[in-house]
Write a protein that holds these residues in place. Structure first.
Motif, PDB file in Angstrom:
ATOM      1  N   LEU A  41      -4.514  -2.901   8.076  1.00  0.00           N
ATOM      2  CA  LEU A  41      -4.326  -2.188   6.501  1.00  0.00           C
ATOM      3  C   LEU A  41      -3.606  -1.493   6.296  1.00  0.00           C
ATOM      4  O   LEU A  41      -3.235  -1.165   5.880  1.00  0.00           O
ATOM      5  CB  LEU A  41      -5.797  -1.585   7.049  1.00  0.00           C
ATOM      6  CG  LEU A  41      -7.406  -2.369   6.945  1.00  0.00           C
ATOM      7  CD1 LEU A  41      -8.713  -1.257   7.291  1.00  0.00           C
ATOM      8  CD2 LEU A  41      -7.552  -3.273   5.967  1.00  0.00           C
ATOM      9  N   LEU A  42      -2.972  -0.449   7.557  1.00  0.00           N
ATOM     10  CA  LEU A  42      -1.805   0.323   7.123  1.00  0.00           C
ATOM     11  C   LEU A  42      -0.796  -0.896   7.127  1.00  0.00           C
ATOM     12  O   LEU A  42      -0.089  -0.234   5.884  1.00  0.00           O
ATOM     13  CB  LEU A  42      -1.324   1.420   8.745  1.00  0.00           C
ATOM     14  CG  LEU A  42      -2.677   1.826   8.892  1.00  0.00           C
ATOM     15  CD1 LEU A  42      -2.758   3.022  10.551  1.00  0.00           C
ATOM     16  CD2 LEU A  42      -2.407   3.080   7.477  1.00  0.00           C
ATOM     17  N   ARG A  43       0.112  -2.010   7.260  1.00  0.00           N
ATOM     18  CA  ARG A  43       0.747  -2.618   7.191  1.00  0.00           C
ATOM     19  C   ARG A  43       0.668  -3.429   5.877  1.00  0.00           C
ATOM     20  O   ARG A  43       1.969  -3.539   5.445  1.00  0.00           O
ATOM     21  CB  ARG A  43       0.731  -3.924   8.369  1.00  0.00           C
ATOM     22  CG  ARG A  43       1.161  -3.252   9.732  1.00  0.00           C
ATOM     23  CD  ARG A  43       2.146  -5.173  10.416  1.00  0.00           C
ATOM     24  NE  ARG A  43       0.902  -5.543  10.668  1.00  0.00           N
ATOM     25  CZ  ARG A  43      -0.422  -5.493  11.270  1.00  0.00           C
ATOM     26  NH1 ARG A  43       0.076  -4.837  12.796  1.00  0.00           N
ATOM     27  NH2 ARG A  43      -1.008  -5.824  11.814  1.00  0.00           N
ATOM     28  N   GLN A  44       0.196  -3.274   5.443  1.00  0.00           N
ATOM     29  CA  GLN A  44      -0.450  -3.487   4.167  1.00  0.00           C
ATOM     30  C   GLN A  44       0.150  -2.317   2.966  1.00  0.00           C
ATOM     31  O   GLN A  44       0.571  -2.390   1.610  1.00  0.00           O
ATOM     32  CB  GLN A  44      -1.836  -3.750   3.409  1.00  0.00           C
ATOM     33  CG  GLN A  44      -2.456  -4.764   4.420  1.00  0.00           C
ATOM     34  CD  GLN A  44      -3.815  -5.124   3.806  1.00  0.00           C
ATOM     35  OE1 GLN A  44      -4.674  -4.840   3.243  1.00  0.00           O
ATOM     36  NE2 GLN A  44      -4.953  -6.304   4.636  1.00  0.00           N
ATOM     37  N   ALA A  45      -0.013  -1.001   2.884  1.00  0.00           N
ATOM     38  CA  ALA A  45       0.769  -0.092   2.905  1.00  0.00           C
ATOM     39  C   ALA A  45      -0.219   0.102   1.210  1.00  0.00           C
ATOM     40  O   ALA A  45       0.548   0.363   0.435  1.00  0.00           O
ATOM     41  CB  ALA A  45       2.618   0.012   2.889  1.00  0.00           C
ATOM     42  N   PRO A  46      -1.514   0.038   1.394  1.00  0.00           N
ATOM     43  CA  PRO A  46      -1.597   0.261   0.247  1.00  0.00           C
ATOM     44  C   PRO A  46      -1.268   2.135  -0.899  1.00  0.00           C
ATOM     45  O   PRO A  46      -1.387   2.842   0.297  1.00  0.00           O
ATOM     46  CB  PRO A  46      -3.166  -0.225   0.459  1.00  0.00           C
ATOM     47  CG  PRO A  46      -3.916   0.146   1.678  1.00  0.00           C
ATOM     48  CD  PRO A  46      -2.332   0.127   2.138  1.00  0.00           C
ATOM     49  N   THR A  47      -1.947   2.121  -1.905  1.00  0.00           N
ATOM     50  CA  THR A  47      -1.694   3.368  -2.445  1.00  0.00           C
ATOM     51  C   THR A  47      -2.701   4.249  -3.327  1.00  0.00           C
ATOM     52  O   THR A  47      -4.153   2.700  -2.812  1.00  0.00           O
ATOM     53  CB  THR A  47      -0.967   3.547  -4.081  1.00  0.00           C
ATOM     54  OG1 THR A  47      -1.227   2.599  -4.369  1.00  0.00           O
ATOM     55  CG2 THR A  47       0.770   2.823  -3.642  1.00  0.00           C
ATOM     56  N   ASN A  48      -3.075   4.871  -2.899  1.00  0.00           N
ATOM     57  CA  ASN A  48      -3.878   6.114  -3.382  1.00  0.00           C
ATOM     58  C   ASN A  48      -4.841   5.831  -2.323  1.00  0.00           C
ATOM     59  O   ASN A  48      -6.271   5.746  -3.171  1.00  0.00           O
ATOM     60  CB  ASN A  48      -4.132   6.113  -4.997  1.00  0.00           C
ATOM     61  CG  ASN A  48      -2.827   6.263  -5.782  1.00  0.00           C
ATOM     62  OD1 ASN A  48      -2.215   7.036  -5.875  1.00  0.00           O
ATOM     63  ND2 ASN A  48      -3.260   5.081  -6.934  1.00  0.00           N
ATOM     64  N   VAL A  49      -5.036   5.783  -1.706  1.00  0.00           N
ATOM     65  CA  VAL A  49      -6.491   5.694  -0.252  1.00  0.00           C
ATOM     66  C   VAL A  49      -5.984   7.202   0.297  1.00  0.00           C
ATOM     67  O   VAL A  49      -5.637   7.543   1.448  1.00  0.00           O
ATOM     68  CB  VAL A  49      -5.923   4.101   0.685  1.00  0.00           C
ATOM     69  CG1 VAL A  49      -6.993   4.539   2.015  1.00  0.00           C
ATOM     70  CG2 VAL A  49      -6.087   2.865   0.705  1.00  0.00           C
ATOM     71  N   SER A  50      -7.701   7.092   0.667  1.00  0.00           N
ATOM     72  CA  SER A  50      -7.749   8.584   1.068  1.00  0.00           C
ATOM     73  C   SER A  50      -8.723   8.481   2.264  1.00  0.00           C
ATOM     74  O   SER A  50      -8.427   9.141   2.929  1.00  0.00           O
ATOM     75  CB  SER A  50      -8.222   9.801   0.308  1.00  0.00           C
ATOM     76  OG  SER A  50     -10.061   9.412  -0.470  1.00  0.00           O
ATOM     77  N   GLU A  51      -8.908   6.885   2.529  1.00  0.00           N
ATOM     78  CA  GLU A  51      -9.868   6.973   3.553  1.00  0.00           C
ATOM     79  C   GLU A  51     -10.165   5.163   3.709  1.00  0.00           C
ATOM     80  O   GLU A  51     -10.376   4.487   3.480  1.00  0.00           O
ATOM     81  CB  GLU A  51     -11.495   7.172   3.065  1.00  0.00           C
ATOM     82  CG  GLU A  51     -12.115   7.459   4.567  1.00  0.00           C
ATOM     83  CD  GLU A  51     -13.718   8.157   3.700  1.00  0.00           C
ATOM     84  OE1 GLU A  51     -14.411   9.326   4.368  1.00  0.00           O
ATOM     85  OE2 GLU A  51     -14.700   7.281   4.292  1.00  0.00           O
TER      86      GLU A  51
END
Length: 257
Positions: A235-245
């Motif tokens: 999930l972190l490799r996908q580098a999504p934006t505006n994720v707080s949790e």
């Protein structure tokens, strides 16, 4: 029917034959007994000779401990280990006191396990496996660097960089807040562990992490931590934006908030 004289001759002949057979049997038995005794004597002499060689070797100055070689130590200074074991120098190598070695090495908290090898004529090789630091625990105004078993490896006035801090919530290092958190940290690969700023475990089923970027990770139970770590890394490799949790409490299912 033969005469009595002929019968007597036959009896005497049979008697002589029986006596010859008995004497031959005695001689054969005596030869076997002598051979067995000789074999026992030779075996005994060989054993005595071997024991003498071993005894002479054990106590000979030629086999006295002269060098201590330390392998595997990085955070523990090898010179400090050699100095701690210096009391064994000069002792015959086969007679190095294992209890004294154990006592000396137990004073180094960074050493997790060790093995020794005697290398004739006079070298003792000590192979060290050091404890691996995984987290930091607040200790009043200082910080303890600890391994997964809670053993303190170092204490510093400032928080060591690169290690997550475990929130003990007033508990000790043998209680659930530490043991559950440590179980999760051990399952994380080094690169992912370096991204964890803090970790909290209220119960064994309620573990949560805070990443260095400020995002919270709902981990849930310490069970299946390897799969959860793999999922979180993906999930972190996908580098999504505006994720707080990130919620990886159910292995294989990731929820972003």
């Amino acid at each position: 029917m033969g005469s009595p004289r002929a019968a007597a001759r036959l009896v005497r002949k049979a008697t002589r034959a029986r006596k010859r057979a008995e004497r031959a049997e005695v001689r054969r038995f005596t030869r076997q007994l002598r051979r067995r005794r000789l074999a026992w004597l030779i075996s005994g002499a060989v054993l005595v000779a071997l024991a003498s060689v071993v005894a002479l070797g054990a106590f000979s100055p030629l086999f006295a401990l002269r060098d201590i070689e330390v392998q595997g130590a990085s955070r523990v200074p090898p010179a400090a280990i050699v100095d701690a074991l210096s009391g064994e120098l000069g002792r015959p190598l086969p007679l190095v006191d294992a209890g004294a070695v154990r006592s000396a090495l137990s004073k180094f908290p960074l050493i997790e396990t060790y093995t020794t090898e005697s290398r004739p004529p006079g070298t003792l090789v000590v192979r060290i496996v050091e404890r691996t630091p995984v987290a930091v625990v607040a200790a009043g105004a200082a910080f303890d660097l600890v391994d997964s078993a809670g053993v303190v490896l170092d204490t510093t006035p400032t928080r060591p960089a690169g290690f997550p801090i475990i929130d003990l919530q007033g508990a000790g290092r043998t209680d659930v807040p530490f043991t559950a958190a440590a179980a999760v940290l051990v399952a994380l690969p080094a690169d992912l562990r370096a991204q964890v700023d803090s970790i909290t475990a209220r119960t064994t089923d309620d573990v949560s992490l805070v990443l260095t970027g400020g995002q919270r990770v709902v981990w849930g139970s310490a069970a299946d931590s390897v799969r959860k770590a793999q999922h979180l890394a993906a999930l972190l490799r996908q580098a999504p934006t505006n994720v707080s949790e990130y919620d990886v409490s159910s292995p294989g299912v990731g929820i972003l908030r």
